[in-house]
Design a protein around this motif. Structure first.
Motif, PDB file in Angstrom:
ATOM      1  N   ASP A 195       0.851  -1.181   0.000  1.00 56.25           N
ATOM      2  CA  ASP A 195       0.000   0.000   0.000  1.00 56.25           C
ATOM      3  C   ASP A 195       0.890   1.234   0.000  1.00 56.25           C
ATOM      4  O   ASP A 195       2.115   1.150   0.229  1.00 56.25           O
ATOM      5  N   THR A 196       0.301   2.366  -0.261  1.00 57.45           N
ATOM      6  CA  THR A 196       1.036   3.617  -0.281  1.00 57.45           C
ATOM      7  C   THR A 196       1.707   3.863   1.077  1.00 57.45           C
ATOM      8  O   THR A 196       1.089   3.703   2.135  1.00 57.45           O
ATOM      9  N   GLY A 197       2.995   4.248   1.016  1.00 56.79           N
ATOM     10  CA  GLY A 197       3.752   4.516   2.243  1.00 56.79           C
ATOM     11  C   GLY A 197       4.567   3.338   2.721  1.00 56.79           C
ATOM     12  O   GLY A 197       5.410   3.497   3.618  1.00 56.79           O
ATOM     13  N   GLU A 198       4.373   2.156   2.167  1.00 61.23           N
ATOM     14  CA  GLU A 198       5.153   0.987   2.578  1.00 61.23           C
ATOM     15  C   GLU A 198       6.462   0.937   1.788  1.00 61.23           C
ATOM     16  O   GLU A 198       6.598   1.526   0.708  1.00 61.23           O
ATOM     17  N   TRP A 199       7.406   0.178   2.314  1.00 57.87           N
ATOM     18  CA  TRP A 199       8.724   0.042   1.694  1.00 57.87           C
ATOM     19  C   TRP A 199       8.727  -1.229   0.822  1.00 57.87           C
ATOM     20  O   TRP A 199       8.440  -2.315   1.309  1.00 57.87           O
ATOM     21  N   ALA A 200       9.019  -1.048  -0.436  1.00 53.55           N
ATOM     22  CA  ALA A 200       9.068  -2.179  -1.367  1.00 53.55           C
ATOM     23  C   ALA A 200      10.509  -2.633  -1.536  1.00 53.55           C
ATOM     24  O   ALA A 200      11.436  -1.816  -1.603  1.00 53.55           O
ATOM     25  N   VAL A 201      10.677  -3.952  -1.601  1.00 57.75           N
ATOM     26  CA  VAL A 201      12.002  -4.560  -1.715  1.00 57.75           C
ATOM     27  C   VAL A 201      12.017  -5.474  -2.929  1.00 57.75           C
ATOM     28  O   VAL A 201      11.062  -6.242  -3.131  1.00 57.75           O
ATOM     29  N   PRO A 202      13.065  -5.442  -3.764  1.00 57.85           N
ATOM     30  CA  PRO A 202      13.136  -6.345  -4.908  1.00 57.85           C
ATOM     31  C   PRO A 202      13.044  -7.806  -4.486  1.00 57.85           C
ATOM     32  O   PRO A 202      13.644  -8.219  -3.485  1.00 57.85           O
ATOM     33  N   GLY A 203      12.252  -8.568  -5.215  1.00 52.83           N
ATOM     34  CA  GLY A 203      12.076  -9.986  -4.907  1.00 52.83           C
ATOM     35  C   GLY A 203      10.885 -10.281  -4.031  1.00 52.83           C
ATOM     36  O   GLY A 203      10.465 -11.444  -3.927  1.00 52.83           O
ATOM     37  N   THR A 204      10.337  -9.253  -3.397  1.00 52.71           N
ATOM     38  CA  THR A 204       9.139  -9.438  -2.570  1.00 52.71           C
ATOM     39  C   THR A 204       7.917  -9.009  -3.375  1.00 52.71           C
ATOM     40  O   THR A 204       7.838  -7.855  -3.802  1.00 52.71           O
ATOM     41  N   PRO A 205       6.945  -9.913  -3.634  1.00 50.89           N
ATOM     42  CA  PRO A 205       5.796  -9.562  -4.480  1.00 50.89           C
ATOM     43  C   PRO A 205       4.987  -8.410  -3.903  1.00 50.89           C
ATOM     44  O   PRO A 205       4.761  -8.337  -2.686  1.00 50.89           O
ATOM     45  N   VAL A 206       4.582  -7.516  -4.790  1.00 51.25           N
ATOM     46  CA  VAL A 206       3.692  -6.427  -4.400  1.00 51.25           C
ATOM     47  C   VAL A 206       2.328  -6.553  -5.080  1.00 51.25           C
ATOM     48  O   VAL A 206       1.325  -6.064  -4.563  1.00 51.25           O
ATOM     49  N   LEU A 207       2.283  -7.224  -6.243  1.00 48.88           N
ATOM     50  CA  LEU A 207       1.039  -7.426  -6.980  1.00 48.88           C
ATOM     51  C   LEU A 207       1.077  -8.789  -7.648  1.00 48.88           C
ATOM     52  O   LEU A 207       2.149  -9.328  -7.956  1.00 48.88           O
ATOM     53  N   GLU A 208      -0.124  -9.348  -7.881  1.00 46.77           N
ATOM     54  CA  GLU A 208      -0.248 -10.572  -8.678  1.00 46.77           C
ATOM     55  C   GLU A 208      -1.038 -10.237  -9.939  1.00 46.77           C
ATOM     56  O   GLU A 208      -2.119  -9.648  -9.871  1.00 46.77           O
ATOM     57  N   LEU A 209      -0.478 -10.603 -11.092  1.00 48.99           N
ATOM     58  CA  LEU A 209      -1.100 -10.320 -12.382  1.00 48.99           C
ATOM     59  C   LEU A 209      -1.365 -11.638 -13.101  1.00 48.99           C
ATOM     60  O   LEU A 209      -0.471 -12.500 -13.184  1.00 48.99           O
ATOM     61  N   VAL A 210      -2.589 -11.788 -13.615  1.00 52.33           N
ATOM     62  CA  VAL A 210      -2.980 -13.019 -14.315  1.00 52.33           C
ATOM     63  C   VAL A 210      -3.549 -12.655 -15.678  1.00 52.33           C
ATOM     64  O   VAL A 210      -4.396 -11.746 -15.784  1.00 52.33           O
ATOM     65  N   ASP A 211      -3.089 -13.361 -16.697  1.00 54.34           N
ATOM     66  CA  ASP A 211      -3.624 -13.192 -18.048  1.00 54.34           C
ATOM     67  C   ASP A 211      -4.813 -14.130 -18.202  1.00 54.34           C
ATOM     68  O   ASP A 211      -4.657 -15.352 -18.252  1.00 54.34           O
ATOM     69  N   LEU A 212      -6.015 -13.571 -18.287  1.00 57.04           N
ATOM     70  CA  LEU A 212      -7.232 -14.372 -18.390  1.00 57.04           C
ATOM     71  C   LEU A 212      -7.718 -14.534 -19.829  1.00 57.04           C
ATOM     72  O   LEU A 212      -8.682 -15.263 -20.072  1.00 57.04           O
ATOM     73  N   ALA A 213      -7.076 -13.860 -20.767  1.00 60.38           N
ATOM     74  CA  ALA A 213      -7.558 -13.913 -22.148  1.00 60.38           C
ATOM     75  C   ALA A 213      -7.386 -15.298 -22.749  1.00 60.38           C
ATOM     76  O   ALA A 213      -8.166 -15.722 -23.594  1.00 60.38           O
ATOM     77  N   SER A 214      -6.382 -16.018 -22.322  1.00 62.82           N
ATOM     78  CA  SER A 214      -6.127 -17.350 -22.867  1.00 62.82           C
ATOM     79  C   SER A 214      -5.782 -18.283 -21.721  1.00 62.82           C
ATOM     80  O   SER A 214      -4.756 -18.112 -21.054  1.00 62.82           O
ATOM     81  N   LEU A 215      -6.649 -19.267 -21.487  1.00 67.16           N
ATOM     82  CA  LEU A 215      -6.437 -20.228 -20.409  1.00 67.16           C
ATOM     83  C   LEU A 215      -5.964 -21.563 -20.957  1.00 67.16           C
ATOM     84  O   LEU A 215      -6.212 -21.912 -22.107  1.00 67.16           O
ATOM     85  N   ARG A 216      -5.288 -22.308 -20.103  1.00 63.16           N
ATOM     86  CA  ARG A 216      -4.826 -23.650 -20.455  1.00 63.16           C
ATOM     87  C   ARG A 216      -5.617 -24.689 -19.668  1.00 63.16           C
ATOM     88  O   ARG A 216      -6.052 -24.425 -18.549  1.00 63.16           O
ATOM     89  N   LEU A 217      -5.776 -25.846 -20.284  1.00 65.77           N
ATOM     90  CA  LEU A 217      -6.441 -26.963 -19.626  1.00 65.77           C
ATOM     91  C   LEU A 217      -5.566 -28.193 -19.809  1.00 65.77           C
ATOM     92  O   LEU A 217      -5.364 -28.672 -20.933  1.00 65.77           O
ATOM     93  N   ASP A 218      -4.993 -28.689 -18.712  1.00 68.10           N
ATOM     94  CA  ASP A 218      -4.153 -29.880 -18.747  1.00 68.10           C
ATOM     95  C   ASP A 218      -4.995 -31.094 -18.373  1.00 68.10           C
ATOM     96  O   ASP A 218      -5.682 -31.089 -17.344  1.00 68.10           O
ATOM     97  N   VAL A 219      -4.937 -32.128 -19.204  1.00 66.32           N
ATOM     98  CA  VAL A 219      -5.655 -33.375 -18.935  1.00 66.32           C
ATOM     99  C   VAL A 219      -4.680 -34.538 -19.049  1.00 66.32           C
ATOM    100  O   VAL A 219      -3.680 -34.465 -19.769  1.00 66.32           O
TER     101      VAL A 219
END
Length: 370
Positions: free
Chosen positions: A187-211
């Protein structure tokens, strides 16, 4: 004698026509007493044989995003559920200290360039004086070496400026691809460090289905195999899928191999983790003889048999036929021995038949009534 002769003629007059009439009516009488059955004609073909397998959707791309440099979160522009495009600004870190360092390096670069230009001038002048004899060759070489050193120092300062400018740019975190923000860990005001996730991004336009595909069916699947996908989330829709990859490494415990499908999700109605069934419309390399499962009858010796209907002297009769079965294909069973194209098998009414019993066809599955 006259009376006996007359009786003989009378007997011939009545008996012979009756015998012929009975012979003519025999098929009709047999048909009237015949057992009603439903038959299906066997057709050998390479028709699509369904293979239905289950799996779960996964995202084609999913990233835990982190900043490239450490810093204080100055601006957070997205939240969970936001849709972003490639290059959109997600987070900006406080760049004040980095900007100040960049300003110092640019000043040092300007100083180095001024010294370089002066060293160049003196080196050129030294060359001219050395040629006229007004300056020793040794001193001229010294001026030329000093100019080369100034060139190197100026190039080093330029590299430092470019490095710091890149570090300043890295105070901004931008979307590497289009997708949906599914997680926010700062959040705003927090200290960000390389290697520590700040956001998760997912591409939903193309999904995979493993069978997981049984070993016996793996060779039937290729890049051109037609696949349709159903999911409980969209019960009224069939989704087209394509075979992206077949992984030729078997799971020794399950005796299966993995096939990866790609499903278009442009409208984003599907989500990772949803369950689905993939229907593979695979075709056999050789023509298959398929019989409905209802036609199979278990014999006393444990083998399978069917009742085949043939016409004999104008009467339809059932005859027992031993068959060797193969794999199950939908509601049918592959017949590897015992039946051929065109045979008529009984699918209903085969419970109490005996060999040679007269039958009467009341329905033909998959064919017009005859």
């Amino acid at each position: 004698m006259t009376t006996g002769f007359a009786m003989e003629r009378l007997t011939r007059f009545w008996i012979h026509p009756m015998v012929g009439l009975l012979a003519a009516l025999a098929p009709a009488l047999a048909a009237a007493e015949a057992t009603p059955v439903t038959v299906q004609t066997i057709e050998a073909s390479r028709a699509a044989a369904p293979l239905v397998l289950s799996g779960s959707f996964t995202a084609r791309q999913r990233s835990d995003l982190s900043t490239s440099v450490a810093g204080l979160v100055q601006e957070l522009r997205v939240d969970i559920g936001d849709t972003v495009k490639t290059g959109d600004l997600l987070i900006r870190l406080d760049p004040e200290l980095a900007d100040l360092q960049l300003s110092r390096l640019r000043a040092a670069q300007a100083e180095a360039e001024a010294l370089r230009d002066e060293a160049r001038r003196q080196a050129e002048q030294a060359k001219v004086l050395a040629q006229s004899g007004d300056l020793s060759a040794s001193l001229a070489q010294t001026r030329i070496a000093e100019a080369a050193t100034s060139e190197a120092q100026s190039a080093s300062r330029q590299a430092e400026v470019r490095e710091q400018a890149a570090r300043v740019q890295r105070h901004e975190l931008r979307a590497p691809y289009a997708g949906v923000i599914t997680g926010r860990y700062t959040d705003t005001g927090e200290w960000a460090v390389p290697g520590t996730p700040v956001l998760e991004l997912v591409d939903l336009a193309s999904l995979r289905l493993d069978v997981q595909v049984p070993q016996a069916r793996f060779a039937d699947i290729g890049p051109d195999t037609t696949v349709t996908v159903r999911t409980p989330a969209l019960p009224d829709r069939k989704l087209d899928a394509t075979v992206e990859a077949t992984v030729p490494v078997s799971d020794p415990t399950a005796r299966t191999l993995r096939v990866r499908l790609v499903v278009d999700n442009a409208d984003r109605q599907l989500l990772p983790g949803m369950s689905a069934q993939a229907d593979f419309h695979v075709r056999s390399a050789d023509a298959l003889v398929l019989a409905p499962r209802d036609a199979l009858v278990r014999r006393p010796d444990g083998a399978f048999g069917v009742w085949v209907v043939n016409e004999e002297d104008g009467v339809l009769r059932a005859s027992a036929r031993r068959v060797r079965t193969g794999r199950t294909v939908g509601t049918d069973v592959e017949i590897r021995e015992g039946l051929s194209d065109g045979d008529r098998v009984v699918v209903r009414g085969n419970e109490g038949l005996s060999d040679g019993q007269a039958v009467r066809i009341v329905d033909r599955i998959g064919q017009p009534d005859a």
